[in-house]
Scaffold this motif. Structure first.
Motif, PDB file in Angstrom:
ATOM      1  N   GLU A  53       2.462  -1.981   7.171  1.00  0.00           N
ATOM      2  CA  GLU A  53       3.508  -2.588   7.096  1.00  0.00           C
ATOM      3  C   GLU A  53       3.188  -3.735   5.312  1.00  0.00           C
ATOM      4  O   GLU A  53       4.179  -3.713   4.893  1.00  0.00           O
ATOM      5  CB  GLU A  53       4.413  -3.415   7.590  1.00  0.00           C
ATOM      6  N   ASP A 124      14.149   4.274  13.995  1.00  0.00           N
ATOM      7  CA  ASP A 124      14.581   2.152  12.830  1.00  0.00           C
ATOM      8  C   ASP A 124      15.120   3.116  11.927  1.00  0.00           C
ATOM      9  O   ASP A 124      16.179   1.550  11.715  1.00  0.00           O
ATOM     10  CB  ASP A 124      12.997   2.509  12.170  1.00  0.00           C
ATOM     11  N   ALA A 128      17.719  -1.118  11.601  1.00  0.00           N
ATOM     12  CA  ALA A 128      17.740  -1.466  10.438  1.00  0.00           C
ATOM     13  C   ALA A 128      19.611  -2.284  10.390  1.00  0.00           C
ATOM     14  O   ALA A 128      19.260  -3.259  10.453  1.00  0.00           O
ATOM     15  CB  ALA A 128      17.050  -0.779   9.503  1.00  0.00           C
ATOM     16  N   ALA A 136      13.908  -2.134  10.314  1.00  0.00           N
ATOM     17  CA  ALA A 136      13.407  -1.782  11.085  1.00  0.00           C
ATOM     18  C   ALA A 136      11.999  -1.283  11.102  1.00  0.00           C
ATOM     19  O   ALA A 136      11.933  -0.915   9.849  1.00  0.00           O
ATOM     20  CB  ALA A 136      14.380  -1.647  12.167  1.00  0.00           C
ATOM     21  N   THR A 137      11.289  -0.797  11.929  1.00  0.00           N
ATOM     22  CA  THR A 137       9.716  -0.429  11.766  1.00  0.00           C
ATOM     23  C   THR A 137      10.413   1.104  13.013  1.00  0.00           C
ATOM     24  O   THR A 137      10.671   0.843  14.117  1.00  0.00           O
ATOM     25  CB  THR A 137       8.559  -0.949  12.123  1.00  0.00           C
ATOM     26  N   TRP A 138       9.238   2.245  12.663  1.00  0.00           N
ATOM     27  CA  TRP A 138       9.000   3.273  13.896  1.00  0.00           C
ATOM     28  C   TRP A 138       7.733   3.556  13.267  1.00  0.00           C
ATOM     29  O   TRP A 138       7.267   3.983  12.345  1.00  0.00           O
ATOM     30  CB  TRP A 138       9.904   4.157  13.690  1.00  0.00           C
ATOM     31  N   LYS A 151       9.204   2.275   7.642  1.00  0.00           N
ATOM     32  CA  LYS A 151      10.376   0.960   7.868  1.00  0.00           C
ATOM     33  C   LYS A 151      11.844   1.141   7.092  1.00  0.00           C
ATOM     34  O   LYS A 151      11.675   1.768   5.263  1.00  0.00           O
ATOM     35  CB  LYS A 151       9.132  -0.371   6.781  1.00  0.00           C
ATOM     36  N   ARG A 167      14.253   4.551   3.254  1.00  0.00           N
ATOM     37  CA  ARG A 167      13.230   4.807   4.359  1.00  0.00           C
ATOM     38  C   ARG A 167      12.333   5.582   3.333  1.00  0.00           C
ATOM     39  O   ARG A 167      11.926   6.419   3.134  1.00  0.00           O
ATOM     40  CB  ARG A 167      13.615   5.384   5.244  1.00  0.00           C
TER      41      ARG A 167
END
Length: 489
Positions: A53, A124, A128, A136-138, A151, A167
């Motif tokens: 990240e 995500d 988001a 948002a993350t995944w 992300k 993304r």
């Protein structure tokens, strides 16, 4: 009740302690190492994901991306064209994939040139768009089964209307491989640590269990009457070696006490048999003599009386010893003049001194020595000590009685010129059943009883001896203080 038979082989303590150690200490250590390995794996996983990240955050400034899209929207450019321009100008395609997604979560374009969809969708992206932070993350797998970290950032125009999202996707394959290597390494380290703990624990347990097994075996043999057994041990100075030493010392003391007890039984039996034989012999003689044998009759009666006195004294010693052992020896104290009782006891031995050819000297000062004492016990104390002095002093010897006052203590000493006491016997002469010279008449409990009586009076009994030249026995008793002598007002 029959004795419980135990199987031969390893003592029960060996397997018992080992099992307890395995199921307690080793189980706890195993659990701790498992938790350490598990937590280390989780920490590594979270760390590497955080690194992924941080790579995205450090390379892509979302404010810059927002400005890029908003400025082009204001110029009237189409969202799809803007997305294509953004992908073409994206400088980090070698580090990560970037997708531009529409407001309907459809991939418009990607940096790879192919509009691919992940195997599990893009959770995500809507997250988001719905999040206040706009991101948002995944973590999951793409359509090729590769584990990735993505992300998503929501893209909106200047009015706040959402246009779609970008993304950013980073592969976790290398990270996961490295994490697995570290995890395996941690597991191996924990396994090696566990094996080392087990080996060292087994060594430590055996260093305890083996001596305990020997102690257990020795204690069993001692309980069965084998007092010659000894525990072999390494004198390491720890508690186990001290316990082994104590067991050996206990066996020696029990063996010595057993020998002393057997000697006591033999001595008492002899002491009882001798006067009984004399009494029986003279009684039969007197039964068979004629009426005119007055001299013989007087002699026989005198012997019977003397031997009966011996029996009475022996029985009294045994009774006193029994009371002492059971804790029922009671002192009936009253104010008594110690010197008066001492003089009375000495006078009882005047005739014996003349008969045995022993010089009896007294050095008792005039005046009084007030003590709180049991007069019967005082008489027995002095009688026993004087009797011992006479028994061990040969004809022509000397017995001297000294008395003095030392502040608040009366000191009585009885010295003789007898055979004395050997240094090896001196520490034991006040012990029950102990006789330094078995050839001398006596039960071997007189001094033990005297020592107990002196202790009941709050005094002390000391014995000093020079082997071959004599013995000095000293009794110290507390005097009544002046405050105690004054009557209450």
């Amino acid at each position: 009740m029959g004795a419980v038979k135990r199987k031969r082989g390893r003592p029960a303590a060996v397997s018992g302690i080992t099992k307890r150690w395995v199921f307690t200490t080793l189980s706890v250590i195993t659990l701790i190492l498992f938790l350490v390995a598990l937590s280390s794996g989780l920490i590594l996983r979270n760390y590497y994901r955080k690194v992924a990240e941080n790579v995205i955050d450090s390379k892509v400034q979302i404010t810059t991306v927002q400005s890029f899209f908003q400025s082009r929207i204001e110029e009237g450019d189409d969202y799809e064209n803007i997305a294509r321009s953004f992908i073409e100008s994206f400088a980090y395609s070698n580090l990560m994939d970037v997708w531009v997604v529409s407001g309907d979560s459809e991939v418009i374009i990607s940096s790879t040139g192919f509009a691919a969809q992940p195997a599990a969708g893009m959770p995500d992206v809507p997250a988001a768009m719905a999040a206040e932070t706009g991101s948002a993350t995944w973590i999951g797998r793409n359509i090729n089964g590769e584990k990735v970290f993505s992300k998503a950032y929501a893209i909106s125009d200047t009015d706040g209307d959402q246009l779609g999202a970008i993304r950013l996707i980073v592969s976790l394959q290398d990270v996961e491989a490295q994490r697995r290597v570290y995890t395996v390494l941690i597991i191996l380290i924990c396994a090696v640590a566990l094996v080392m703990v087990y080996i060292s624990g087994q060594y430590f347990i055996r260093s305890i269990v083996r001596p305990v097994g020997k102690i257990n075996e020795a204690a069993g043999r001692i309980a069965r009457g084998d007092f010659k057994v000894r525990v072999d041990y390494d004198n390491t100075g720890d508690e186990i070696s001290e316990l082994c030493s104590t067991i050996n010392y206990m066996a020696e003391e029990i063996a010595r006490t057993e020998n002393v007890k057997n000697d006591f039984i033999s001595t008492v039996s002899h002491e009882l048999r001798t006067p009984l034989t004399a009494i029986k012999g003279w009684a039969e003689t007197l039964r068979d003599v004629g009426v005119g044998e007055e001299e013989l009759t007087k002699r026989g009666i005198s012997v019977i009386i003397d031997e009966a006195d011996r029996l009475y004294a022996l029985v009294e010693d045994l009774l006193d010893f029994s009371r002492m052992e059971s804790g029922n020896m009671v002192m009936r104290a009253q104010k008594t003049d110690l010197f008066t009782e001492l003089n009375a006891a000495v006078e009882l031995f005047r005739a014996r001194a003349q008969r045995d050819g022993i010089q009896l000297e007294t050095h008792i000062p005039d005046g009084t020595a007030p003590v709180m004492a049991d007069t019967a016990m005082l008489k027995q104390i002095f009688a026993n000590l004087l009797d011992n002095a006479f028994k061990y002093t040969p004809d022509g010897g000397r017995v001297a009685v000294f008395a003095e006052l030392d502040r608040d203590t009366a000191v009585i000493s009885i010295a003789d010129t007898g055979c004395g006491i050997a240094p090896k016997d001196l520490p034991h002469v006040k012990e029950k059943f102990y006789k330094a010279d078995v050839s001398v008449k006596g039960s071997g409990i007189g001094l033990a009883v005297v020592d107990e009586m002196v202790t009941l009076h709050g005094g002390t009994l000391d014995i000093a001896s020079s082997y071959g030249s004599g013995t000095v026995v000293t009794v110290m008793l507390p005097l009544i203080s002046e405050a105690e002598e004054q009557p209450e007002s």
